[in-house]
Design a protein around this motif. Structure first.
Motif, PDB file in Angstrom:
ATOM      1  N   THR A  31      -7.752  23.904   2.467  1.00  0.00           N
ATOM      2  CA  THR A  31      -6.490  24.419   3.001  1.00  0.00           C
ATOM      3  C   THR A  31      -6.812  25.705   3.746  1.00  0.00           C
ATOM      4  OG1 THR A  31      -5.439  23.548   1.001  1.00  0.00           O
ATOM      5  CG2 THR A  31      -4.096  24.955   2.397  1.00  0.00           C
ATOM      6  N   ASP A  32      -7.223  25.554   4.996  1.00  0.00           N
ATOM      7  CA  ASP A  32      -7.776  26.695   5.729  1.00  0.00           C
ATOM      8  C   ASP A  32      -7.157  26.894   7.108  1.00  0.00           C
ATOM      9  OD1 ASP A  32      -8.795  24.477   6.977  1.00  0.00           O
ATOM     10  OD2 ASP A  32     -10.903  25.040   6.788  1.00  0.00           O
ATOM     11  N   ARG A  33      -5.960  26.331   7.331  1.00  0.00           N
ATOM     12  CA  ARG A  33      -5.320  26.479   8.633  1.00  0.00           C
ATOM     13  C   ARG A  33      -3.880  26.942   8.444  1.00  0.00           C
ATOM     14  NH1 ARG A  33      -7.035  21.053  12.078  1.00  0.00           N
ATOM     15  NH2 ARG A  33      -9.014  20.623  10.998  1.00  0.00           N
ATOM     16  N   PRO A  34      -3.268  27.502   9.487  1.00  0.00           N
ATOM     17  CA  PRO A  34      -1.839  27.807   9.421  1.00  0.00           C
ATOM     18  C   PRO A  34      -1.045  26.545   9.089  1.00  0.00           C
ATOM     19  CG  PRO A  34      -2.820  28.830  11.335  1.00  0.00           C
ATOM     20  CD  PRO A  34      -3.872  27.934  10.756  1.00  0.00           C
ATOM     21  N   VAL A  35       0.113  26.726   8.500  1.00  0.00           N
ATOM     22  CA  VAL A  35       0.843  25.636   7.864  1.00  0.00           C
ATOM     23  C   VAL A  35       1.022  24.412   8.759  1.00  0.00           C
ATOM     24  CG1 VAL A  35       2.997  26.913   8.349  1.00  0.00           C
ATOM     25  CG2 VAL A  35       3.035  24.988   6.769  1.00  0.00           C
ATOM     26  N   TYR A  36       1.542  24.577   9.962  1.00  0.00           N
ATOM     27  CA  TYR A  36       1.859  23.390  10.767  1.00  0.00           C
ATOM     28  C   TYR A  36       0.601  22.756  11.356  1.00  0.00           C
ATOM     29  CZ  TYR A  36       6.695  24.482   9.921  1.00  0.00           C
ATOM     30  OH  TYR A  36       7.886  24.707   9.275  1.00  0.00           O
ATOM     31  N   GLU A  37      -0.434  23.550  11.569  1.00  0.00           N
ATOM     32  CA  GLU A  37      -1.726  22.972  11.959  1.00  0.00           C
ATOM     33  C   GLU A  37      -2.298  22.162  10.794  1.00  0.00           C
ATOM     34  OE1 GLU A  37      -4.628  25.635  13.550  1.00  0.00           O
ATOM     35  OE2 GLU A  37      -3.165  26.721  14.767  1.00  0.00           O
ATOM     36  N   MET A  38      -2.119  22.674   9.582  1.00  0.00           N
ATOM     37  CA  MET A  38      -2.638  21.980   8.405  1.00  0.00           C
ATOM     38  C   MET A  38      -1.924  20.652   8.197  1.00  0.00           C
ATOM     39  SD  MET A  38      -4.989  22.665   6.124  1.00  0.00           S
ATOM     40  CE  MET A  38      -5.615  21.143   5.402  1.00  0.00           C
ATOM     41  N   ILE A  39      -0.622  20.657   8.357  1.00  0.00           N
ATOM     42  CA  ILE A  39       0.147  19.424   8.188  1.00  0.00           C
ATOM     43  C   ILE A  39      -0.250  18.399   9.251  1.00  0.00           C
ATOM     44  CG2 ILE A  39       2.457  18.415   8.295  1.00  0.00           C
ATOM     45  CD1 ILE A  39       3.487  21.056   7.059  1.00  0.00           C
ATOM     46  N   ALA A  40      -0.400  18.857  10.493  1.00  0.00           N
ATOM     47  CA  ALA A  40      -0.826  17.946  11.564  1.00  0.00           C
ATOM     48  C   ALA A  40      -2.191  17.339  11.250  1.00  0.00           C
ATOM     49  CB  ALA A  40      -0.859  18.686  12.897  1.00  0.00           C
TER      50      ALA A  40
ATOM     51  N   MET B 156       0.839  -1.195   0.000  1.00  0.00           N
ATOM     52  CA  MET B 156       0.000   0.000   0.000  1.00  0.00           C
ATOM     53  C   MET B 156       0.879   1.252   0.000  1.00  0.00           C
ATOM     54  SD  MET B 156      -2.963  -1.294  -0.106  1.00  0.00           S
ATOM     55  CE  MET B 156      -3.894   0.225   0.071  1.00  0.00           C
ATOM     56  N   ILE B 157       0.362   2.323  -0.584  1.00  0.00           N
ATOM     57  CA  ILE B 157       1.091   3.582  -0.660  1.00  0.00           C
ATOM     58  C   ILE B 157       0.170   4.712  -0.230  1.00  0.00           C
ATOM     59  CG2 ILE B 157       2.841   2.961  -2.368  1.00  0.00           C
ATOM     60  CD1 ILE B 157       0.949   3.928  -4.542  1.00  0.00           C
ATOM     61  N   LEU B 158       0.788   5.827   0.190  1.00  0.00           N
ATOM     62  CA  LEU B 158       0.035   6.967   0.698  1.00  0.00           C
ATOM     63  C   LEU B 158       0.490   8.227  -0.025  1.00  0.00           C
ATOM     64  CD1 LEU B 158      -2.025   7.721   2.997  1.00  0.00           C
ATOM     65  CD2 LEU B 158      -0.021   8.260   4.401  1.00  0.00           C
ATOM     66  N   GLY B 159      -0.468   9.063  -0.426  1.00  0.00           N
ATOM     67  CA  GLY B 159      -0.140  10.310  -1.100  1.00  0.00           C
ATOM     68  C   GLY B 159      -0.767  11.502  -0.409  1.00  0.00           C
ATOM     69  N   PHE B 160      -0.032  12.620  -0.410  1.00  0.00           N
ATOM     70  CA  PHE B 160      -0.551  13.904   0.054  1.00  0.00           C
ATOM     71  C   PHE B 160      -0.503  14.875  -1.127  1.00  0.00           C
ATOM     72  CE2 PHE B 160       1.181  11.993   3.937  1.00  0.00           C
ATOM     73  CZ  PHE B 160       0.137  12.187   4.844  1.00  0.00           C
TER      74      PHE B 160
ATOM     75  N   VAL C  19       9.370  16.732   4.179  1.00  0.00           N
ATOM     76  CA  VAL C  19       9.795  15.343   4.001  1.00  0.00           C
ATOM     77  C   VAL C  19      10.373  14.785   5.296  1.00  0.00           C
ATOM     78  CG1 VAL C  19      11.467  13.853   2.836  1.00  0.00           C
ATOM     79  CG2 VAL C  19      10.102  15.455   1.507  1.00  0.00           C
ATOM     80  N   GLU C  20      11.209  15.563   5.955  1.00  0.00           N
ATOM     81  CA  GLU C  20      11.750  15.132   7.247  1.00  0.00           C
ATOM     82  C   GLU C  20      10.625  14.903   8.249  1.00  0.00           C
ATOM     83  OE1 GLU C  20      14.797  16.672  10.749  1.00  0.00           O
ATOM     84  OE2 GLU C  20      14.015  18.067   9.261  1.00  0.00           O
ATOM     85  N   MET C  21       9.670  15.823   8.302  1.00  0.00           N
ATOM     86  CA  MET C  21       8.552  15.699   9.234  1.00  0.00           C
ATOM     87  C   MET C  21       7.733  14.437   8.960  1.00  0.00           C
ATOM     88  SD  MET C  21       7.246  19.673   9.137  1.00  0.00           S
ATOM     89  CE  MET C  21       5.756  19.294  10.052  1.00  0.00           C
ATOM     90  N   THR C  22       7.448  14.201   7.682  1.00  0.00           N
ATOM     91  CA  THR C  22       6.608  13.053   7.315  1.00  0.00           C
ATOM     92  C   THR C  22       7.331  11.739   7.529  1.00  0.00           C
ATOM     93  OG1 THR C  22       5.557  14.489   5.656  1.00  0.00           O
ATOM     94  CG2 THR C  22       5.145  12.123   5.482  1.00  0.00           C
ATOM     95  N   SER C  23       8.620  11.718   7.213  1.00  0.00           N
ATOM     96  CA  SER C  23       9.409  10.507   7.430  1.00  0.00           C
ATOM     97  C   SER C  23       9.487  10.153   8.911  1.00  0.00           C
ATOM     98  CB  SER C  23      10.815  10.701   6.846  1.00  0.00           C
ATOM     99  OG  SER C  23      11.593   9.539   7.014  1.00  0.00           O
ATOM    100  N   LYS C  24       9.649  11.162   9.754  1.00  0.00           N
ATOM    101  CA  LYS C  24       9.701  10.919  11.195  1.00  0.00           C
ATOM    102  C   LYS C  24       8.350  10.448  11.727  1.00  0.00           C
ATOM    103  CE  LYS C  24      13.469  14.025  12.546  1.00  0.00           C
ATOM    104  NZ  LYS C  24      13.844  15.266  13.286  1.00  0.00           N
TER     105      LYS C  24
ATOM    106  N   LEU D  67      -3.445  16.849   8.267  1.00  0.00           N
ATOM    107  CA  LEU D  67      -3.270  15.879   7.179  1.00  0.00           C
ATOM    108  C   LEU D  67      -2.757  14.548   7.718  1.00  0.00           C
ATOM    109  CD1 LEU D  67      -1.750  18.117   4.347  1.00  0.00           C
ATOM    110  CD2 LEU D  67      -4.104  17.296   4.573  1.00  0.00           C
ATOM    111  N   TYR D  68      -1.847  14.603   8.678  1.00  0.00           N
ATOM    112  CA  TYR D  68      -1.353  13.364   9.293  1.00  0.00           C
ATOM    113  C   TYR D  68      -2.477  12.632  10.022  1.00  0.00           C
ATOM    114  CZ  TYR D  68       3.430  15.121   8.489  1.00  0.00           C
ATOM    115  OH  TYR D  68       4.599  15.583   7.918  1.00  0.00           O
ATOM    116  N   GLU D  69      -3.333  13.391  10.693  1.00  0.00           N
ATOM    117  CA  GLU D  69      -4.469  12.774  11.386  1.00  0.00           C
ATOM    118  C   GLU D  69      -5.408  12.102  10.386  1.00  0.00           C
ATOM    119  OE1 GLU D  69      -5.051  12.453  14.644  1.00  0.00           O
ATOM    120  OE2 GLU D  69      -3.097  13.381  15.041  1.00  0.00           O
ATOM    121  N   HIS D  70      -5.656  12.756   9.270  1.00  0.00           N
ATOM    122  CA  HIS D  70      -6.519  12.175   8.240  1.00  0.00           C
ATOM    123  C   HIS D  70      -5.882  10.913   7.645  1.00  0.00           C
ATOM    124  CE1 HIS D  70      -9.496  15.263   8.417  1.00  0.00           C
ATOM    125  NE2 HIS D  70      -8.676  16.228   8.031  1.00  0.00           N
TER     126      HIS D  70
END
Length: 332
Positions: free
Chosen positions: A35-44, A1-5, A97-102, A46-49
Motif C-alpha cells: 500500500t504505497d500509493r495515494p488512495v485513488y492511484e492505489m484503487i486504480a 467465481m468471486i473476487l475479493g479486495f 463500493v460505488e466505484m467498484t460496482s461501476k 487494484l482494479y488493474e490487478h
C-alpha cells in the motif's frame, strides 16, 4: 467465481476464489502489493490487478458473481464508504463500493476487516457452530468483529467492535490516536513502539540487546523481529511480549465480562506468538474476569491463520452474490 479486495495499511491483496460445497472457500489465485500509493492511484492499481487475475485464469468478467472488500475501519458498510482509517492516511470518505460496482458491474459488499474476519471464521473457520463469537484482528491494528446471538453486530453507527480505542492505561504506546489504548499495547505497531522505548532504555544504560545494537536501528524494530528474539530467550524481548500479554488479558477480561461470548478468536500476531503471550494473559484473566463467564469462553488462535484476510474478503463476495443487489449512487 468471486473476487475479493483485502485493503490493509501495509499491503493489499486481490483474491480470486470460488465457494465449494457451501462451507469452504477455495483461493484460486492472488496478487499482493504494498500500500504505497495515494488512495485513488492505489484503487486504480487494484482494479488493474483484478483484471490481470481474471485474464491469466481465462475468466470472463461476466463470470464473476460478487465482489467483497475488506478494509480497516472506521467505515460505513451501509453507505459503502471508507471513512478515515488510522492505518490508511488519506483514505478519507472514499466511496469504494460505488466505484467498484461501476467498474465491474457486479454486486459489491464492504466491511471492516474485523467484521469480515469474524464472518469468515464463523462461516468457514473455528467459529462454525457458535452463536456468540468475538474475533480480534491483532495485526497492524486491533479491532473486533462481533457475532452475537447468531448475527453480525455492527452497532448504531456501524462502529461496534472498535476495541482498539479502549484505554487500558494512562500512559503507553499510542494506537488509534490514544496513548495506552488496547491497540497501543496489542498490535504490530504498538509492539514496535514498546520495543523502541525498552531498547532505548537498555542501550542508554550501556546494556546489550541482541536484536538491536544501536540507537540508529530503533526505527527498524517490529513485532516479528522482537518475537524471534524472544523465542531465542532475549530478556528484553520476553519482557515486551509479557507486557503485551498482560494488557491483552486486561482487555479480554472486559470483553468476557460485558459480552459473555462462547469463543474468542485472535488473529495474526497471537497465532505466531501464542506461547509468548498466553502465560501473562491467562494470569490476568484468572484475576480479572468473572469466573463463570471465563470458564464458559474458549480463547484460541483464529484457525484461518495467514489466510484470514483472503477468506474474509471472499466471504463478503459470497454474501454480495447472495444479496444480488447493486449499490445505489452515493452523493459525492
Amino acid at each position: 467465481m468471486i473476487l475479493g479486495f483485502d485493503i490493509g495499511g501495509t499491503k493489499c491483496a486481490v483474491i480470486l476464489g470460488e465457494e465449494k460445497s457451501g462451507d469452504r472457500l477455495e483461493i484460486r489465485d492472488k496478487i499482493t502489493v504494498p500500500t504505497d500509493r495515494p488512495v485513488y492511484e492505489m484503487i486504480a492499481a487494484l482494479y488493474e490487478h483484478a483484471g490481470a487475475l481474471l485474464e491469466r485464469n481465462a475468466i470472463e468478467p461476466d463470470a464473476l458473481q460478487g465482489i467483497g472488500i475488506s478494509c480497516g475501519g472506521p467505515l460505513s458498510s451501509k453507505r459503502g464508504v471508507i471513512l478515515s482509517p488510522p492505518n490508511l492516511p488519506g483514505w478519507d470518505n472514499v466511496p469504494i463500493v460505488e466505484m467498484t460496482s461501476k467498474r465491474f458491474h457486479k454486486p459489491v459488499l464492504l466491511q471492516n476487516d474485523a467484521n469480515a474476519g469474524a464472518m469468515a471464521e464463523w462461516k468457514y473457520g473455528a467459529g462454525k457452530g457458535y452463536d456468540n463469537l468475538v474475533f480480534l484482528t491483532f495485526g497492524t491494528g486491533m479491532g473486533a468483529g462481533l457475532i452475537l446471538n447468531g448475527r453480525l453486530y455492527s452497532g448504531t453507527a456501524d462502529l461496534a467492535g472498535e476495541t482498539g480505542h479502549m484505554r487500558l492505561s494512562d500512559m503507553g504506546p499510542v494506537g488509534f490516536g490514544k496513548a495506552g489504548s488496547f491497540e497501543g499495547w496489542c498490535s504490530g505497531g504498538g509492539i514496535a513502539q514498546l520495543a523502541q522505548i525498552r531498547v532505548r532504555q537498555q542501550l542508554q544504560m550501556g546494556k546489550q540487546v541482541s536484536f538491536c545494537g544501536r540507537l540508529e536501528d530503533l526505527p527498524g524494530l517490529n513485532a516479528k523481529l522482537v518475537a524471534e528474539a524472544a523465542y531465542k530467550g532475549d530478556a528484553t524481548a520476553l519482557e515486551i511480549y509479557r507486557d503485551c500479554g498482560t494488557y491483552l488479558g486486561k482487555a479480554l477480561a472486559l470483553l468476557i465480562d460485558i459480552l459473555n461470548p462462547e469463543i474468542i478468536l485472535l488473529g495474526s500476531i497471537y497465532g505466531r506468538a501464542q506461547s509468548l503471550l498466553e502465560p501473562a494473559m491467562r494470569a490476568v484473566l484468572e484475576k480479572e474476569a468473572l469466573r463463570a463467564s471465563y470458564e464458559a469462553c474458549k480463547i484460541m488462535p483464529a484457525s484461518l491463520a495467514e489466510n484470514i484476510g483472503d477468506i474474509a474478503a471472499l466471504s463478503l463476495a459470497v454474501q454480495a452474490a447472495a444479496n444480488k443487489t447493486f449499490f445505489s449512487t452515493y452523493p459525492m
